[in-house]
Design a protein around this motif. Structure first.
Motif, PDB file in Angstrom:
ATOM      1  N   ARG A   1      -8.815   3.283  -6.649  1.00 48.47           N
ATOM      2  CA  ARG A   1      -9.732   2.258  -6.148  1.00 48.47           C
ATOM      3  C   ARG A   1      -9.126   1.419  -5.024  1.00 48.47           C
ATOM      4  N   GLU A   2      -7.805   1.105  -5.137  1.00 47.47           N
ATOM      5  CA  GLU A   2      -7.220   0.140  -4.209  1.00 47.47           C
ATOM      6  C   GLU A   2      -6.117   0.703  -3.333  1.00 47.47           C
ATOM      7  N   GLY A   3      -5.601   1.861  -3.673  1.00 48.02           N
ATOM      8  CA  GLY A   3      -4.493   2.437  -2.923  1.00 48.02           C
ATOM      9  C   GLY A   3      -3.197   2.311  -3.699  1.00 48.02           C
ATOM     10  N   ILE A   4      -2.315   3.255  -3.505  1.00 50.44           N
ATOM     11  CA  ILE A   4      -1.074   3.309  -4.275  1.00 50.44           C
ATOM     12  C   ILE A   4      -0.142   2.171  -3.910  1.00 50.44           C
ATOM     13  N   HIS A   5       0.128   1.992  -2.620  1.00 49.08           N
ATOM     14  CA  HIS A   5       1.083   0.957  -2.208  1.00 49.08           C
ATOM     15  C   HIS A   5       0.529  -0.452  -2.398  1.00 49.08           C
TER      16      HIS A   5
END
Length: 185
Positions: free
Chosen positions: A20-24
Motif C-alpha cells: 500500500r505504501e512502499g517498502i522504504h
C-alpha cells in the motif's frame, strides 16, 4: 524457518504496508507496532528488514503458483488450462493487485540487480515465464517462448494500467490481448 503466529502477523502486516505504501516508506518500528510484537520477536524471525521483504515476495510468489496449480488440477485439457490461467491472471489483478505489481514495485525500490530482493524478483519472473512457456507449448501455441514473453509484458502492463486507469477499463483489453498472444483467438 518455522511458522509462528507472531511471524505470520509480522508478514501479513508488512505485506499490507509494503504494497500500500512502499517498502522504504515503512519502517521496522511501524511494522512491529502494527503487528503487536516486540522488536526482539521481529529479529528472531527476520534478521533484518530485507529478509522480511524477501518473505513478502515469497508469499506473493506462492499465491500465483497456487493459482497455476489450481488451473492444472482443474482440467486435463491444455487449452482450457490456458484460458483458466488468463482469466485467473485477470481476476488476480482485480482482487489482489490494484496498486500495481509487487515485484515491479519492489524492483523499483531495490535498483541493484544483485541484491537479494532483486534476485527473488528474478526467480519469480523466470518461473512465471517458463511456466507460461510450458503451458503454451502444451496448448499447441506456435511459438510458446514468444507468446510467454508477450503474456508477461501484458500482465505487467495490466497491473500498471489497472492501477492508473481502473481495472474495469483495462480488463477487456488485457483479456483480449492475452487471448491473441496465446493463440486462442
Amino acid at each position: 524457518m518455522a511458522r509462528s503466529e507472531p511471524r505470520e502477523r509480522l508478514l501479513r502486516t508488512a505485506s499490507e504496508l509494503f504494497y500500500r505504501e512502499g517498502i522504504h516508506a515503512v519502517g521496522v518500528d511501524r511494522i512491529v507496532s502494527e503487528a503487536a510484537v516486540t522488536r526482539a520477536t521481529f529479529y528472531r524471525h527476520f534478521p533484518g528488514k530485507e529478509d522480511l521483504v524477501e518473505a513478502y515476495l515469497d508469499v506473493e510468489d506462492a499465491h500465483i503458483r497456487a493459482a497455476f496449480a489450481e488451473a492444472e488440477a482443474s482440467t486435463d485439457n491444455a487449452v482450457a488450462r490456458l484460458e483458466l490461467v488468463i482469466e485467473g491472471l485477470a481476476a488476480d489483478v482485480a482482487r489482489n493487485h490494484t496498486r500495481g505489481c509487487p515485484f515491479i514495485n519492489a524492483s523499483a525500490e531495490y535498483p541493484d540487480a544483485a541484491s537479494p530482493v532483486r534476485e527473488a524478483v528474478a526467480r519469480h519472473r523466470e518461473w512465471f515465464r517458463s511456466t507460461l512457456t510450458a503451458l503454451l507449448a502444451d496448448a499447441g501455441t506456435a511459438d510458446p517462448e514468444l507468446a510467454a514473453g508477450e503474456l508477461v509484458l501484458l500482465r505487467d502492463a495490466a497491473m500498471v494500467g489497472g492501477y492508473l486507469d481502473g481495472w474495469d477499463r483495462v480488463r477487456p483489453a488485457f483479456v483480449a490481448a492475452a487471448r491473441r498472444a496465446a493463440g486462442l483467438d
